[in-house]
Design a protein around this motif. Structure first.
Motif, mmCIF file in Angstrom:
data_model
loop_
_atom_site.group_PDB
_atom_site.id
_atom_site.type_symbol
_atom_site.label_atom_id
_atom_site.label_comp_id
_atom_site.label_asym_id
_atom_site.label_seq_id
_atom_site.Cartn_x
_atom_site.Cartn_y
_atom_site.Cartn_z
ATOM 1 N N UNK A 162 9.845 -13.550 2.634
ATOM 2 C CA UNK A 162 8.379 -13.536 2.713
ATOM 3 C C UNK A 162 7.777 -13.291 1.327
ATOM 4 N N UNK A 163 6.606 -13.837 1.111
ATOM 5 C CA UNK A 163 5.884 -13.571 -0.138
ATOM 6 C C UNK A 163 5.088 -12.283 0.025
ATOM 7 N N UNK A 164 4.994 -11.522 -1.059
ATOM 8 C CA UNK A 164 4.200 -10.298 -1.045
ATOM 9 C C UNK A 164 3.558 -10.114 -2.410
ATOM 10 N N UNK A 165 2.498 -9.327 -2.443
ATOM 11 C CA UNK A 165 1.741 -9.089 -3.675
ATOM 12 C C UNK A 165 2.272 -7.830 -4.372
ATOM 13 N N UNK A 166 2.613 -7.987 -5.639
ATOM 14 C CA UNK A 166 2.956 -6.862 -6.517
ATOM 15 C C UNK A 166 1.680 -6.590 -7.304
ATOM 16 N N UNK A 167 0.890 -5.633 -6.815
ATOM 17 C CA UNK A 167 -0.450 -5.417 -7.353
ATOM 18 C C UNK A 167 -0.431 -4.866 -8.778
ATOM 19 N N UNK A 168 -1.560 -5.004 -9.442
ATOM 20 C CA UNK A 168 -1.708 -4.507 -10.812
ATOM 21 C C UNK A 168 -1.488 -2.997 -10.853
ATOM 22 N N UNK A 169 -1.991 -2.277 -9.841
ATOM 23 C CA UNK A 169 -1.813 -0.822 -9.819
ATOM 24 C C UNK A 169 -0.341 -0.449 -9.611
ATOM 25 N N UNK A 170 0.379 -1.219 -8.785
ATOM 26 C CA UNK A 170 1.812 -0.973 -8.609
ATOM 27 C C UNK A 170 2.562 -1.239 -9.917
ATOM 28 N N UNK A 171 2.182 -2.283 -10.618
ATOM 29 C CA UNK A 171 2.823 -2.600 -11.893
ATOM 30 C C UNK A 171 2.598 -1.477 -12.896
ATOM 31 N N UNK A 172 1.391 -0.933 -12.893
ATOM 32 C CA UNK A 172 1.070 0.181 -13.787
ATOM 33 C C UNK A 172 1.928 1.404 -13.431
ATOM 34 N N UNK A 173 2.063 1.673 -12.127
ATOM 35 C CA UNK A 173 2.899 2.779 -11.656
ATOM 36 C C UNK A 173 4.350 2.586 -12.101
ATOM 37 N N UNK A 174 4.884 1.372 -11.919
ATOM 38 C CA UNK A 174 6.263 1.069 -12.328
ATOM 39 C C UNK A 174 6.436 1.305 -13.831
ATOM 40 N N UNK A 175 5.446 0.882 -14.614
ATOM 41 C CA UNK A 175 5.514 1.057 -16.073
ATOM 42 C C UNK A 175 5.495 2.546 -16.444
ATOM 43 N N UNK A 176 4.647 3.334 -15.761
ATOM 44 C CA UNK A 176 4.574 4.775 -16.015
ATOM 45 C C UNK A 176 5.903 5.459 -15.746
#
Length: 94
Positions: free
Chosen positions: A14-28
């Motif tokens: 399935x396709x899912x959205x990796x949101x900008x806020x999640x990306x920021x969290x992953x980077x942190x």
């Protein structure tokens, strides 16, 4: 800085959205990789594994050096250092 990304789950496809806020969290957190599973598959996997991908630890019996109660610890006591039960360890830690 980040934009929402559409990813494909490696488990269910399935396709899912990796949101900008999640990306920021992953980077942190210093995570290098994008998530490979959709939120539903991640939750199901966490449920199956008890929240961890690690195998169950082997526990060893020991006698608490302070109160004398039998306890279990995640290492093999060598006898050269005191071993404490959870309660005594918590008291001595402070």
């Amino acid at each position: 800085m980040y934009e929402d990304k559409t990813l494909t789950c490696r488990e269910c496809g399935a396709e899912f959205i990796f949101s900008a806020s999640e990306q920021d969290f992953y980077a942190e957190k210093g995570f290098q990789n994008e998530p490979g599973r959709c939120p539903t598959c991640r939750a199901a996997r966490k449920q199956r594994t008890g929240g961890s991908d690690r195998p169950q630890r082997e526990m060893h019996e020991a006698i608490c050096a302070e109160c004398g109660v039998t306890t279990q610890v995640p290492f093999r006591p060598s006898g050269d250092r005191p071993v404490y039960c959870r309660d005594c360890y918590s008291k001595n830690r402070m």
